[in-house]
Design a protein around this motif. Structure first.
Motif, short mmCIF file in Angstrom:
data_model
loop_
_atom_site.label_atom_id
_atom_site.label_comp_id
_atom_site.label_asym_id
_atom_site.label_seq_id
_atom_site.Cartn_x
_atom_site.Cartn_y
_atom_site.Cartn_z
N GLN A 1 0.81 -1.21 0.00
CA GLN A 1 0.00 0.00 0.00
C GLN A 1 0.85 1.27 0.00
O GLN A 1 0.54 2.25 -0.68
CB GLN A 1 -0.94 0.00 1.21
N GLU B 1 0.58 3.97 -3.12
CA GLU B 1 0.19 5.36 -2.91
C GLU B 1 1.27 6.32 -3.41
O GLU B 1 0.96 7.41 -3.90
CB GLU B 1 -0.10 5.59 -1.43
N ASP C 1 -10.27 14.13 -4.85
CA ASP C 1 -11.22 13.30 -4.11
C ASP C 1 -11.85 12.26 -5.03
O ASP C 1 -12.06 11.10 -4.62
CB ASP C 1 -12.33 14.17 -3.50
N GLU C 2 -12.13 12.66 -6.25
CA GLU C 2 -12.72 11.72 -7.21
C GLU C 2 -11.74 10.59 -7.56
O GLU C 2 -12.14 9.45 -7.78
CB GLU C 2 -13.12 12.48 -8.48
N ALA D 1 -9.50 9.44 -5.54
CA ALA D 1 -9.03 8.79 -4.31
C ALA D 1 -9.15 7.26 -4.32
O ALA D 1 -8.24 6.57 -3.83
CB ALA D 1 -9.76 9.37 -3.10
N PRO D 2 -10.22 6.66 -4.86
CA PRO D 2 -10.30 5.19 -4.86
C PRO D 2 -9.13 4.53 -5.61
O PRO D 2 -8.73 3.42 -5.26
CB PRO D 2 -11.63 4.91 -5.56
N TYR D 3 -8.59 5.23 -6.62
CA TYR D 3 -7.48 4.65 -7.38
C TYR D 3 -6.22 4.53 -6.52
O TYR D 3 -5.36 3.69 -6.79
CB TYR D 3 -7.14 5.52 -8.60
N ARG D 4 -6.11 5.37 -5.50
CA ARG D 4 -4.92 5.39 -4.66
C ARG D 4 -4.62 3.99 -4.09
O ARG D 4 -3.46 3.62 -3.95
CB ARG D 4 -5.10 6.40 -3.53
N LYS D 5 -5.66 3.25 -3.78
CA LYS D 5 -5.46 1.93 -3.18
C LYS D 5 -5.52 0.80 -4.20
O LYS D 5 -5.19 -0.34 -3.89
CB LYS D 5 -6.52 1.69 -2.09
N GLN D 6 -5.92 1.11 -5.42
CA GLN D 6 -6.13 0.06 -6.41
C GLN D 6 -5.00 -0.08 -7.42
O GLN D 6 -4.93 -1.08 -8.13
CB GLN D 6 -7.43 0.34 -7.20
N PRO E 1 -7.85 3.84 -15.22
CA PRO E 1 -7.77 4.93 -14.23
C PRO E 1 -6.66 5.93 -14.55
O PRO E 1 -6.85 7.14 -14.36
CB PRO E 1 -7.48 4.18 -12.92
#
Length: 703
Positions: free
Chosen positions: A68, A72, A95-96, A98-103, A115
């Motif tokens: 992780q 990031e 913010d939009e 943000a989900p990609y940060r972990k994927q 992405p």
């Protein structure tokens, strides 16, 4: 291993692309009135991304888990590459995303690039909005622009928060527009000239956005990932891979410069020894190219916001043709520009040859003859050597010949000048070291599996066994550091100058289904077991340097491999200089305390540090003008103090400086006069000869 071991910045890899012979027309203009079209990935890119992940995981020197923390980091680095000054993205965009940060870890492994392209397309959308905002400001608000208001602009925004909303975004863009106008006004441009130039500049930005290709998004994203391993690991698209292959041959024509893209500007990373730009003596690392013109009378074309490869196409051209570059000097903080004329030519290997001379120094009636060998790079004609040509050119062969000639002139000591030497052939660094020792290891190479191999002196004879000094500076890198480090470890030479660059890694090119990957496979270590990586070589006697504290050197690059040490090789040193160093350093300090050239360098270093650390600029015309006058008067005073000490005519203003420097540089070249730092190095060597007289200093000591 790549034979050209040069320091690399995190740049678009057009390393020597200004050498190409063809003059290619720019891409066909597109209708920039339309919105920028979206880009999408293709299958070849998806496959290549999986290959890159696998290659780096298995083969890179540094083992980086896709956990992780590192996922990031890839995400943050990608945003930094797209919007380094935080002038485009809104917090709502971040913010939009943000989900990609972990994927991103799993997405990279599976080859899912959607992405990454979504983020890239949003960046292009915001960049388009900014360019159109600037054009709109020119049309509607230029005449009523208030440049008397006491407000300021943060110009260094990399640590600032993301823009909170549209209002904050437009407030920033409005200030950036004022700054652009004010900079032009202070550069003595008329309103019509300012409007014309800024219109071209922002139209170029729109044009560049329309000309973006899916490969631009892919290369930026994959290099954000590759960059977490180390700054020299890079993905090359098929086009840039082809350019890189051509560049490595050095049989090219142009001006001889390495360029990078930084924000909207084309920046000079380095000039190539022996190339037209280096011989002209004007273009310097850090200069920003803002306009390009063909021939004496060609119109200057604004290139701010233009794609790097398009700028390259304008600058490169046929041999013996002239190109004019308008630049903002990297050493200038007042936005003033210069126009340099450079005649394109072929960069010939012989222009980078080692050269020699003798300088005479008299102290208390005794004259010492100091031999000097200047070495711009570590070169070898691989093709001629492999074909069995008995007269092939190489650094070691040339230095061997020069030393023999110098010894016939009865030199008392030898200086090897490696200032500005960015590296070259590892083989030549090894063999050159062998000229000054009779036997022993020269460097240790440690691979990604932890296995260490020693390079050995291939020749059991010692060509030169007399007193010696090696000069280095911040631009001395790779092969230069191997040689200087070996001379220091063996006690064969004092090392003087400034801390070297610190590139102690080996790269290799790996082909992919789509493009190439340059990755770091090994690390260099000195025979003492110390790495040259990150820390470089630390001189025994240090000279002041304008590069100190500036954005030059391995330790300034993100995720550079660290300095470390391993078990030393088995070797026997020649001398121990430590008993003599305090006295040598004391004499050096006493001499240079009032030496005009050394005082000048200290003053210029303080001057740059003061102004480069400023994070904001005033948008008040009156206040900005006063600040610039203060800066220029301080710089003029520093320059005139040096000129007065040399008996040269004083300058009335800084505009006269460039012409004066050019004339004096030509005269120095003609007279072969040693610069103050080479002169001081010769005196240090003379001091060492005197201090160690009849002391058997260069007899092997037991370990």
């Amino acid at each position: 291993m790549i034979s050209k071991l040069r320091p690399a910045k995190r740049i678009l890899p057009f390393f020597l692309s200004l050498f190409f012979t063809a003059s290619v027309a720019l891409a066909v203009d597109k209708d920039i009135s339309q919105p920028v079209p979206e880009l999408s990935p293709n299958l070849q890119q998806a496959i290549a991304s999986v290959h890159v992940v696998q290659l780096l995981s298995k083969s890179h020197y540094r083992k980086v888990p896709l956990d992780q923390e590192h996922v990031e980091k890839v995400f943050d680095r990608y945003l930094d590459r797209l919007d380094p000054n935080r002038s485009f993205f809104l917090q709502s965009d971040i913010d939009e995303f943000a989900p990609y940060r972990k994927q991103l870890g799993e997405l990279l492994k599976s080859g899912d690039l959607n992405p990454a392209f979504a983020i890239f397309n949003r960046y292009r959308e915001r960049a388009e909005e900014r360019a159109r905002f600037m054009l709109d400001q020119l049309d509607k608000n230029f005449a009523s622009l208030d440049l008397k208001k006491n407000e300021s602009l943060i110009i260094e925004r990399k640590d600032e928060p993301w823009l909170t909303d549209r209002k904050a975004q437009q407030d920033l863009w409005d200030k950036q527009f004022k700054d652009s106008v004010l900079s032009q006004k202070l550069n003595h441009k008329t309103d019509d000239e300012i409007i014309s130039q800024l219109r071209r500049r922002n139209s170029n930005l729109l044009r560049r956005l329309h000309q973006s290709k899916s490969e631009d998004a892919f290369q930026t994203y994959i290099n954000a990932f590759a960059g977490i391993y180390d700054p020299h690991t890079q993905y090359f698209s098929p086009q840039t891979a082809e350019n890189f292959d051509i560049n490595m041959s050095l049989s090219l024509e142009g001006i001889g410069a390495v360029l990078s893209s930084e924000d909207e500007y084309t920046k000079v990373v380095s000039v190539v020894p022996g190339g037209p730009a280096e011989k002209a003596g004007q273009l310097k690392p850090g200069d920003k190219i803002i306009s390009v013109a063909q021939g004496k009378k060609g119109e200057l074309e604004d290139v701010v916001g233009m794609r790097l490869d398009d700028v390259v196409k304008l600058i490169r051209g046929a041999k013996r043709t002239l190109v004019r570059l308008e630049i903002i000097p990297g050493s200038s903080k007042d936005s003033s520009t210069r126009v340099y004329e450079i005649v394109r030519d072929q960069v010939k290997l012989e222009e980078q040859d080692a050269s020699s001379r003798v300088i005479e120094l008299t102290d208390n009636g005794k004259t010492n003859r100091i031999g000097v060998i200047e070495l711009p790079t570590f070169y070898i004609d691989f093709k001629a050597a492999q074909s069995g040509d008995p007269d092939y050119k190489s650094t070691t062969r040339d230095v061997r010949r020069l030393i023999k000639a110098l010894e016939k002139k009865n030199i008392d000591g030898l200086v090897i000048d490696l200032r500005g030497n960015g590296g070259g052939s590892l083989q030549e660094a090894n063999e050159l070291t062998g000229l000054f020792i009779d036997k022993g290891p020269t460097v240790i190479v440690r691979n990604s599996r932890g296995r260490s191999d020693q390079q050995e002196d291939p020749d059991s004879t010692q060509l030169y066994d007399g007193p010696m000094v090696v000069m280095i500076d911040r631009l001395s890198a790779s092969a230069s550091e191997i040689f200087a480090g070996a001379m220091q470890d063996y006690g064969r030479a004092l090392v003087v100058g400034s801390q070297s660059y610190g590139k102690g890694t080996v790269q290799s090119i790996q082909p992919l289904n789509h493009g190439q990957l340059k990755l770091t496979l090994a690390k260099f270590y000195r025979v003492s077991g110390q790495s040259t990586q990150n820390r470089g070589v630390i001189p025994d006697i240090t000279f002041p340097s304008l590069y100190d504290g500036r954005d030059i050197g391995e330790d300034t690059l993100p995720d550079a491999l660290p300095w470390d040490n391993i078990s030393p090789a088995s070797f026997r040193p020649y001398a121990d200089f430590s008993p003599y160093l305090p006295e040598l350093q004391k004499k050096h300090a006493s001499r240079t305390r009032d030496n005009a050239d050394f005082v000048y360098l200290h003053e210029m270093k303080d001057y740059f540090e003061h102004y480069e650390n400023q994070k904001t600029v005033s948008l008040s015309s009156e206040k900005r003008q006063l600040e610039l006058q203060t800066m220029r008067s301080q710089r003029l005073a520093i320059e005139n103090r040096l000129r007065k000490s040399r008996g040269q005519s004083l300058l009335n203003n800084l505009d006269e400086l460039e012409e004066a420097n050019e004339t004096e540089l030509e005269q120095k070249k003609k007279d072969k006069e040693p610069d103050a730092f080479l002169q001081e190095t010769g005196v240090i060597l003379s001091d060492m000869i005197k201090a160690t007289d009849n002391k058997q200093l260069f007899t092997r000591r037991s370990q």
